[in-house]
Design an enzyme around this catalytic site. Structure first.
Site, PDB file in Angstrom:
ATOM      1  CG  ASN A   8       5.508 -11.456 -47.095  1.00  0.00           C
ATOM      2  OD1 ASN A   8       4.356 -10.406 -46.943  1.00  0.00           O
ATOM      3  ND2 ASN A   8       6.787 -11.120 -46.740  1.00  0.00           N
ATOM      4  NE  ARG A  80       6.049 -10.884 -42.687  1.00  0.00           N
ATOM      5  CZ  ARG A  80       6.788  -9.887 -42.693  1.00  0.00           C
ATOM      6  NH1 ARG A  80       7.012  -9.394 -44.065  1.00  0.00           N
ATOM      7  NH2 ARG A  80       7.427  -8.931 -41.840  1.00  0.00           N
ATOM      8  CG  HIS A 169      11.263  -8.310 -37.127  1.00  0.00           C
ATOM      9  ND1 HIS A 169      12.148  -7.320 -36.721  1.00  0.00           N
ATOM     10  CD2 HIS A 169      11.245  -8.156 -38.495  1.00  0.00           C
ATOM     11  CE1 HIS A 169      12.600  -6.445 -38.000  1.00  0.00           C
ATOM     12  NE2 HIS A 169      12.225  -7.203 -39.056  1.00  0.00           N
ATOM     13  CG  LEU A 198      20.721  -7.713 -35.374  1.00  0.00           C
ATOM     14  CD1 LEU A 198      22.151  -7.890 -35.195  1.00  0.00           C
ATOM     15  CD2 LEU A 198      19.977  -6.490 -34.902  1.00  0.00           C
ATOM     16  CG  ASN A 200      17.155  -3.917 -45.833  1.00  0.00           C
ATOM     17  OD1 ASN A 200      18.011  -2.885 -45.654  1.00  0.00           O
ATOM     18  ND2 ASN A 200      16.831  -3.757 -46.995  1.00  0.00           N
ATOM     19  N   GLY A 201      15.255  -4.719 -41.865  1.00  0.00           N
ATOM     20  CA  GLY A 201      14.479  -4.084 -40.861  1.00  0.00           C
ATOM     21  C   GLY A 201      15.184  -4.923 -39.698  1.00  0.00           C
ATOM     22  NE  ARG A 230      11.341   0.746 -41.624  1.00  0.00           N
ATOM     23  CZ  ARG A 230      11.393  -0.728 -41.624  1.00  0.00           C
ATOM     24  NH1 ARG A 230      11.890  -1.431 -40.591  1.00  0.00           N
ATOM     25  NH2 ARG A 230      10.532  -1.143 -42.579  1.00  0.00           N
ATOM     26  CG  ASP A 272      24.089  -5.081 -48.632  1.00  0.00           C
ATOM     27  OD1 ASP A 272      23.076  -5.788 -49.163  1.00  0.00           O
ATOM     28  OD2 ASP A 272      24.906  -5.653 -48.243  1.00  0.00           O
ATOM     29  CD  GLU A 375      10.449 -13.289 -40.409  1.00  0.00           C
ATOM     30  OE1 GLU A 375       9.720 -12.867 -40.127  1.00  0.00           O
ATOM     31  OE2 GLU A 375      11.671 -12.872 -41.026  1.00  0.00           O
TER      32      GLU A 375
END
Ligand code: AMP
Length: 392
Positions: A8, A80, A169, A198, A200-201, A230, A272, A375
Site C-alpha cells: 500500500n 491496494r 473502503h 469506523l 480514522n476514516g 474530516r 483518536d 483488508e
C-alpha cells in the site's frame, strides 16, 4: 506455501504485509515512511522488529531493504489502490494499460494514485515474473445505481468532469459483509446489510444481496460521517462563506475540513477515539460532544442507507472504532430507537466475541454484529485468484 506480498503505497510511505492467502496468517509486515527525504526510515514489525535509517530512499530502495530482511515464497504481489474511477469494477491483473488507467484517475485522487503508480512500477521491477494485481477501494461501489451515485448538479458535471459519488473502503465493506453472512449461517445473496467501517476514516454502505447500493463517502473520502480529522457532510456553500469571512484561501479551507475538523476539530483534543473516550469519562465536555456528534451522524446515515434495502438483516460494525468502542456502538444504536435495537450490554462490552459477533439480544428486532475487518487478507485473496498455482 505460496505467500502474497501486499503493498500500500502513499506518496512518501510504503506499507507491506506478507500473508498466506489460504489461512490468513501474516508472516511479515511493516512500514517505510518519509521516503524521498533525509529522514526516510524502514520499520519491520513482524517477524522481528527492525528499524533502518535509509536517507533519501525511493519506494524501490525501501522495497530492496524490506525484501532483504524477510523470508518466504512470494508468488504474487497485491497492490491496494484508492481510486479506480469508473474504469475498474473489480480487481485486475496489472499490465501497462492498467497502470496508465490508474494514472489517468489521478485527478480524482491526486495524493494517492500517482504514489500507487510509483509503487507498482518499483514492485514490477523487483518482481518482473510474478503476477501483480490491483485491488481498488472504489471497485465494490461500482454497482451503485445512478440515483445513489449522481449528485444533483448539471448532468455535464458527471459526463465531462467525472463528478459523482465513487465511495471508498469497498474492500472492507465487502469483506465484513461476507464474514457476517458466514457468522449468520446464511448466503450473502439472501441478505440486506448495512456495514459501518469506523476508523480514522469512516463510511457506511448499504449491501443488498452482496452488492453495494449506496455508501456515505463521495467524490472524495471527505463526504458523509464525522471522522478523525474530516468534517464529513457540510453545506457546500461553506467554502465560499469562510473564504469571505476569514480571508483564508480555498485550499486553506479545504485543508481545514480534511485535516483539522471531525473529532479533532470538535474536541480540540484529539482525532483518536480512545483518547476522547478516556477524556469524556473524566469530564472533558467537548470530547463527549465529539463522540455524541459522531454517533448521531452515523445513526442518520444508517437510516439513509436503509432507503436502498427492503429490510435490515444486520447492522455491522468494523474498523478500529467499530471493533473496539462499546460506547460508540451503544450510543449509535440508542439513536436508532426507531429500529428498536435491544443491546446486550454484556456482549457489547466483549465486542460480541462470546456470540459470533452479536451485540444485540437474541430477540432484538434488529441484529447488530461486530465483525473485524482484514483488508490485507482480501487483497491477498484477490491476488491469489491470479496465481495459477493457488487459484482453485
Ligand atoms: P483504524 O483507522 O481502523 O486503525 O482505526 C483507528 C481508530 O480506532 C482510532 O480513532 C482509535 O482511537 C480507534 N480505536 C482503536 N482501539 C480502540 C479502543 N479500544 N477504543 C476506542 N477506540 C479505539
Amino acid at each position: 506455501m505460496g505467500l502474497i506480498f501486499v503493498v500500500n503505497c502513499g506518496s512518501s510511505s510504503l506499507k507491506f504485509t506478507l500473508i498466506n492467502p489460504e489461512d490468513g496468517k501474516t508472516v511479515a509486515n511493516g512500514l517505510a515512511e518519509r521516503l524521498g527525504t533525509p529522514e526516510a526510515v524502514v520499520n519491520i514489525r513482524q517477524p522481528v522488529r527492525l528499524e533502518f535509517q535509509v536517507p533519501n530512499a525511493t519506494h524501490g530502495d525501501a522495497l530492496d531493504k524490506i525484501l532483504s530482511h524477510i523470508d518466504g515464497d512470494i508468488v504474487g504481489v497485491g497492490h491496494r489502490i484508492v481510486h479506480g474511477g469508473e474504469y475498474f469494477t473489480e480487481s485486475v491483473l496489472v499490465d501497462d494499460k492498467v497502470v496508465e488507467l490508474i494514472g489517468s484517475a489521478s485527478d480524482l485522487a491526486p495524493l494517492h494514485n500517482p504514489a500507487h503508480v510509483m509503487g507498482i512500477e518499483a514492485a514490477r521491477k523487483k518482481f518482473p515474473d510474478l503476477p501483480h494485481v490491483v485491488v481498488f477501494d472504489t471497485a465494490f461501489h461500482q454497482s451503485m445505481p445512478k440515483r445513489a451515485y449522481l449528485y444533483a448538479l448539471p448532468y455535464a458535471m458527471y459526463t465531462n468532469e467525472k463528478v459523482r459519488k465513487y465511495g471508498f473502503h469497498g474492500t472492507s465493506h465487502r469483506y465484513v459483509a461476507g464474514e457476517a453472512a458466514k457468522l449468520m449461517g446464511k448466503p450473502l445473496e439472501d441478505l440486506h446489510l448495512i456495514t459501518m467501517h469506523l476508523g480514522n476514516g469512516s463510511s457506511t454502505c448499504a449491501i443488498r444481496e452482496g452488492k453495494s447500493y449506496d455508501t456515505s463517502m463521495g467524490l472524495t473520502p471527505l463526504e458523509g460521517l464525522i471522522m478523525g480529522t474530516r468534517s464529513g457532510d457540510v453545506d457546500a456553500n461553506l467554502h465560499e462563506y469562510l473564504t469571505r469571512r476569514t480571508g483564508c484561501t480555498l485550499s486553506e479551507v479545504t485543508a481545514m475540513v480534511n485535516r483539522e475538523s471531525g473529532l479533532l476539530g470538535i474536541s480540540g483534543l484529539s482525532n483518536d477515539m480512545r483518547t476522547l473516550a478516556e477524556a469524556a469519562a473524566s469530564g472533558h465536555q467537548r470530547a463527549a460532544l465529539a463522540i455524541d456528534m459522531f454517533c448521531f451522524r452515523l445513526a442518520k446515515h444508517i437510516l439513509g442507507m436503509s432507503a436502498s434495502l427492503d429490510r435490515i438483516d444486520a447492522l455491522i460494525f468494523t474498523g478500529g472504532i467499530g471493533e473496539n468502542s462499546a460506547i460508540v456502538r451503544e450510543k449509535t444504536l440508542s439513536y436508532l430507537s426507531l429500529l428498536r435495537p435491544q443491546v446486550d450490554s454484556e456482549l457489547n462490552n466483549q465486542h460480541g466475541r462470546p456470540a459470533n459477533g452479536r451485540i444485540t439480544t437474541g430477540d432484538s428486532p434488529v441484529l447488530a454484529l461486530v465483525v473485524p475487518t482484514n483488508e490485507e487478507l482480501v487483497i491477498a485473496r484477490e491476488t491469489a485468484r491470479f496465481v495459477p498455482a493457488l487459484a482453485s
